[in-house]
Write a protein that holds these residues in place. Structure first.
Motif, PDB file in Angstrom:
ATOM      1  N   ASP A   1      90.931  36.336  24.594  1.00 45.06           N
ATOM      2  CA  ASP A   1      89.737  36.486  23.769  1.00 45.06           C
ATOM      3  C   ASP A   1      88.768  35.321  23.962  1.00 45.06           C
ATOM      4  OD1 ASP A   1      90.462  34.302  21.863  1.00 45.06           O
ATOM      5  OD2 ASP A   1      92.057  35.687  21.298  1.00 45.06           O
TER       6      ASP A   1
ATOM      7  N   PRO B   1      88.743  42.720  27.485  1.00 46.17           N
ATOM      8  CA  PRO B   1      87.610  43.329  26.780  1.00 46.17           C
ATOM      9  C   PRO B   1      87.932  43.457  25.295  1.00 46.17           C
ATOM     10  CG  PRO B   1      88.363  44.715  28.605  1.00 46.17           C
ATOM     11  CD  PRO B   1      89.336  43.595  28.466  1.00 46.17           C
ATOM     12  N   SER B   2      86.983  43.091  24.450  1.00 44.47           N
ATOM     13  CA  SER B   2      87.246  43.141  23.011  1.00 44.47           C
ATOM     14  C   SER B   2      87.280  44.576  22.513  1.00 44.47           C
ATOM     15  CB  SER B   2      86.192  42.337  22.247  1.00 44.47           C
ATOM     16  OG  SER B   2      84.921  42.869  22.477  1.00 44.47           O
ATOM     17  N   ALA B   3      88.122  44.799  21.521  1.00 46.34           N
ATOM     18  CA  ALA B   3      88.269  46.106  20.850  1.00 46.34           C
ATOM     19  C   ALA B   3      88.661  47.229  21.808  1.00 46.34           C
ATOM     20  CB  ALA B   3      86.986  46.463  20.109  1.00 46.34           C
ATOM     21  N   ARG B   4      89.448  46.874  22.816  1.00 44.67           N
ATOM     22  CA  ARG B   4      89.900  47.891  23.771  1.00 44.67           C
ATOM     23  C   ARG B   4      91.409  47.897  23.905  1.00 44.67           C
ATOM     24  NH1 ARG B   4      85.457  47.917  28.164  1.00 44.67           N
ATOM     25  NH2 ARG B   4      83.750  48.734  26.916  1.00 44.67           N
ATOM     26  N   GLY B   5      92.106  47.745  22.797  1.00 41.63           N
ATOM     27  CA  GLY B   5      93.561  47.808  22.853  1.00 41.63           C
ATOM     28  C   GLY B   5      94.210  46.442  22.835  1.00 41.63           C
TER      29      GLY B   5
ATOM     30  N   ALA C   1      95.292  43.107  23.829  1.00 45.27           N
ATOM     31  CA  ALA C   1      94.805  42.093  24.761  1.00 45.27           C
ATOM     32  C   ALA C   1      95.946  41.446  25.542  1.00 45.27           C
ATOM     33  CB  ALA C   1      94.000  41.040  24.013  1.00 45.27           C
TER      34      ALA C   1
ATOM     35  N   TRP D   1      96.755  43.529  28.447  1.00 42.52           N
ATOM     36  CA  TRP D   1      95.727  43.367  29.480  1.00 42.52           C
ATOM     37  C   TRP D   1      96.032  42.125  30.325  1.00 42.52           C
ATOM     38  CZ3 TRP D   1      92.134  39.797  31.017  1.00 42.52           C
ATOM     39  CH2 TRP D   1      91.109  40.252  31.851  1.00 42.52           C
TER      40      TRP D   1
END
Length: 182
Positions: free
Chosen positions: A12, A37-41, A43, A46
């Motif tokens: 983040d 990427p923020s708010a995409r599952g 982290a 990722w």
């Protein structure tokens, strides 16, 4: 002249800003930052997915002296040791050689999140790794004295290695950071 040049892989923006402060303080040049990427599952998923890619990329540039990779992944309720094992397994699954002690790859795992380290380094203790701090009340506690987030990140970076810590994940990060004289 910077002593090291690093790519950073993290979860983040707050973590990125803190790590940038550490690098600046240590005269380390940040080449690229790869942030989930923020708010995409999830982290951390990722970071685990992309870690083998960036580790392999770094190794393809092994002719470049003092180039490294700093991976920062939240320990959440797993802890730093379990997260490091997960990252090792990701390398194995991607058929990328495991991280060797001499590899210029450092892994920071703040447990639960970067807010745990910030609380400790900014003297907001006592801090326990067994309890999460990443919520609205933690943010209020971190900035309670009117200090901005930017000032808190600077304070935390300046306190790096200068205060005794009882956080195992932070002690481990100190050891990992020594790969880059951080």
């Amino acid at each position: 002249m910077p002593s090291w040049r690093l790519d950073i892989l993290c979860e983040d923006r707050r973590t990125e800003r803190f790590v940038r402060q550490l690098c600046e303080r240590s005269s380390i040049q940040v080449l690229e930052v790869h942030s989930a990427p923020s708010a995409r599952g999830d982290a951390s998923a990722w970071v685990r997915l992309y870690y083998p890619i960036y580790a392999a990329k770094l190794r393809s540039k092994n002719f470049q002296r003092k180039r490294g990779l700093l991976v920062v992944i939240d320990g959440d309720n797993h802890g730093f040791a379990a997260r490091k094992i997960e990252l090792d397994e990701q390398l194995k699954a991607a058929h990328v050689p495991p991280r060797a002690p001499a590899d210029p790859i450092a892994i920071f795992v703040p447990t639960w999140s970067i807010e745990t380290w910030l609380s400790e380094l900014c003297g907001r203790g006592p801090v326990l790794e067994s309890q999460p701090l990443k919520d609205a009340s933690a943010d209020r506690d971190l900035w309670a004295d009117g200090q901005s987030e930017k000032a808190c990140l600077q304070t935390a970076a300046n306190a790096w290695r200068k205060i005794p810590t009882s956080l195992p994940s932070l002690e481990d990060a100190y050891s990992e950071g020594s790969r880059f004289q951080m």
